[in-house]
Scaffold this active site. Structure first.
Site, PDB file in Angstrom:
ATOM      1  N   SER A  11      -3.864   2.120  -2.483  1.00  0.00           N
ATOM      2  CA  SER A  11      -5.233   2.180  -1.962  1.00  0.00           C
ATOM      3  C   SER A  11      -5.902   3.453  -2.483  1.00  0.00           C
ATOM      4  O   SER A  11      -5.866   3.714  -3.689  1.00  0.00           O
ATOM      5  CB  SER A  11      -5.168   2.130  -0.431  1.00  0.00           C
ATOM      6  OG  SER A  11      -6.436   2.000   0.114  1.00  0.00           O
ATOM      7  N   HIS A  38      -6.698  -1.672  -3.286  1.00  0.00           N
ATOM      8  CA  HIS A  38      -7.874  -1.858  -2.426  1.00  0.00           C
ATOM      9  C   HIS A  38      -9.113  -1.374  -3.163  1.00  0.00           C
ATOM     10  O   HIS A  38      -9.168  -0.223  -3.591  1.00  0.00           O
ATOM     11  CB  HIS A  38      -7.733  -1.062  -1.128  1.00  0.00           C
ATOM     12  CG  HIS A  38      -6.618  -1.559  -0.262  1.00  0.00           C
ATOM     13  ND1 HIS A  38      -5.986  -0.760   0.656  1.00  0.00           N
ATOM     14  CD2 HIS A  38      -6.033  -2.773  -0.159  1.00  0.00           C
ATOM     15  CE1 HIS A  38      -5.054  -1.471   1.280  1.00  0.00           C
ATOM     16  NE2 HIS A  38      -5.061  -2.691   0.802  1.00  0.00           N
ATOM     17  N   ASP A 131      -1.344  -0.888   5.206  1.00  0.00           N
ATOM     18  CA  ASP A 131      -1.168  -2.177   4.545  1.00  0.00           C
ATOM     19  C   ASP A 131       0.056  -2.089   3.626  1.00  0.00           C
ATOM     20  O   ASP A 131       0.244  -1.096   2.925  1.00  0.00           O
ATOM     21  CB  ASP A 131      -2.443  -2.497   3.736  1.00  0.00           C
ATOM     22  CG  ASP A 131      -2.454  -3.929   3.233  1.00  0.00           C
ATOM     23  OD1 ASP A 131      -1.730  -4.769   3.812  1.00  0.00           O
ATOM     24  OD2 ASP A 131      -3.188  -4.213   2.270  1.00  0.00           O
TER      25      ASP A 131
END
Ligand SMILES: C[S@@+](CC[C@H](N)C(=O)[O-])C[C@H]1O[C@@H](n2cnc3c(N)ncnc32)[C@H](O)[C@@H]1O
Lengths: 189, 282
Positions: A11, A38, A131
């Site tokens: 991310s 992401h 995540d």
């Protein structure tokens, strides 16, 4: 071969992190890499073109129904979840966000397990949420290999920390060490 | 030797096939050619939510609890959508398609898999601004009754409006987005006038037939849930529903590339996935 695919979740800070790993892989690298980074829903494919230009392996966005080829790095398209079918092709989904994310790392990892099971290498890199930690645990439970970026060396440490907390990972490494390890793993019988 | 996990997975795959077969035999909804990874994900979600241990338990519940299939249908259809999703697509419709539509005295449009309707109303707004809405007949279909009912109501949560307003502006909107709705507490209700030319109807792309003489078919982010075979079949259904020169619009990550009818369409814009049925000269 012992391993058949590498899945990566990353991310915040991903541009820099992947910029250290992807260029470290040789042209004849034999495993496919499937990456969820992401990004904002509207982002274009600048990042992918950038990685393709600085890497020896081919880097591209994963297309719907595309067959997964060894030695290619695939990115999930912005605003879609990326899933792997057991016949080793890609599927996309517009299901709502998972862990506040679409694409979500957990969604990719979970589907990858059914396709590759113990032949899977999972990697969690820098990022600001959690995540991917569930997915990484599932990879471990299935007999696959788990690698996490050393949190203190990560631009944002939350995502690696969450992953380490949830499962007994195999390697905790600096970015520079990950590429060479992947090369070694790709040759294991 | 197969590992324990691989054996479990193999068994679960068999159970899922049986589950889909049961849904089809009992209720007529055919998910057998949907993408397996998606189905598996949704089935596992149901196992967790309803606290079942195996898909076999799910099959039993499906067969003996006559209300349960409604939940299952909701599980298996992803109805996430938004107004003016992919604004560049609407911009392309304005630039590449509208001029041709204007040459027709009467326009028929089919939104297949319209979910809760946001996309249909977005297109209605575009048509209105281009002076085409009054002579358009829009068929908006889905096999999900709950989603269709929401589409008919045209009432949406107010917290999405900021995002939709931005999308609308990027999509080439010519007025102010707030002209098209009135706010009420936590919701907005879209103007009645947008709905006048829309017919909402139950239609299953797998098992139901053609809608004839369409000038434009819009089916975005529906076929990504189908396997290649079913995609091909549904593209044929659209081909048969379109007039020669009619437009087919797909989602931004979909394409006709793998379709066996690909050469029967011209590409209007590959980037925005707008295709045009060829005028065949036989
Ligand atoms: C993700 S939504 C797409 C909504 C909208 N077109 C968009 O792109 O934002 C997918 C829709 O397809 C519908 N669908 C799935 N399978 C279908 C079928 N066999 N027949 C009709 N509709 C179907 C689902 O019920 C759902 O509403």
């Amino acid at each position: 071969m012992k391993y058949s695919a590498v899945v990566i979740g990353v991310s915040a800070g991903g541009m820099n992190a992947l910029g250290k790993i992807l260029p470290a892989l040789p042209e004849n690298f034999v495993l496919p890499l499937i990456i969820v980074q992401h990004v904002s829903p509207q982002s274009d494919n600048y990042m992918i073109r950038h990685f393709d230009s600085i890497s020896k392996i081919k880097v591209k966005e994963a297309d719907e129904k595309e067959e997964i080829i060894p030695g290619v790095a695939y990115f999930a398209p912005p605003n879609y979840h990326l899933l792997i079918e057991e016949n080793r092709t890609f599927s996309l989904s517009t299901e709502g966000r998972v862990n506040y994310s679409r694409p979500s790392v957990d969604v990719l990892f979970e589907s990858a397990i059914y396709a590759y099971c113990s032949g899977l290498v999972g990697i969690i890199l820098t990022g600001a949420n959690n995540d991917g930690s569930k997915g990484l645990k599932m990879i471990k439970d299935c007999g696959g290999l788990a690698i996490v970026q050393e949190p203190s060396s990560a631009e944002v440490s939350a995502m690696p920390e969450a992953a380490i907390k949830l499962s007994k990972v195999d390697y905790i490494l600096k970015l520079e060490e990950i590429g060479p390890l992947l090369v070694k793993l790709s040759k294991e019988k | 030797m197969k590992s324990k996990q691989e054996l479990l997975n193999e068994n679960e795959n068999i159970e899922i096939e049986l589950f889909l077969q049961a849904i089809y035999m009992k209720f007529g909804y055919d998910f057998r050619n949907y993408g397996k990874a998606h189905i598996k994900r949704r089935v596992r979600h149901r196992l967790t939510v309803s606290d079942f241990n195996s898909v076999s338990e799910l099959i039993h519940k499906l067969l003996y609890d006559h209300m349960f299939y409604q939940d299952v249908l909701q599980d298996l259809s992803i109805t996430v959508t938004e107004m003016f999703r992919d604004p560049d697509f609407y911009l392309a419709v304005r630039k590449e398609v509208v001029a041709l539509l204007k040459t027709y005295p009467f326009i028929k449009i089919w939104h297949a898999g319209c979910a809760t309707g946001e996309e249909v109303y977005s297109m209605a707004i575009l048509l209105k601004e281009e002076g085409l809405l009054k002579r358009s007949q829009i068929y908006a279909t889905d096999f999900n009754q709950m989603a269709l009912q929401k589409a008919r109501n045209g009432i949406y949560p107010i917290d999405r409006i900021k995002e939709y307003t931005q999308n609308y502006q990027k999509s080439g909107g010519k007025a102010s987005f707030s002209d098209y709705y009135s706010a009420r507490y936590e919701s907005v209700i879209l103007n009645e006038s947008l709905r006048e030319n829309i017919v909402f109807a139950d239609h299953n792309l797998v098992t139901d037939g053609v809608f004839g003489e369409m000038n434009m078919v819009i089916c975005r982010n529906v076929m990504i849930y189908f396997d290649k075979e079913l995609q091909d079949k549904v593209i044929r259904l659209f081909y048969d529903s379109l007039v020669p020169g009619g437009f087919l619009c797909l989602g931004s990550k979909e394409s006709l590339r793998f379709a066996s009818l690909a050469d029967r369409f011209d590409v209007t814009t590959e980037r925005q996935k707008i295709y045009r049925k060829k005028f065949e000269t036989l």
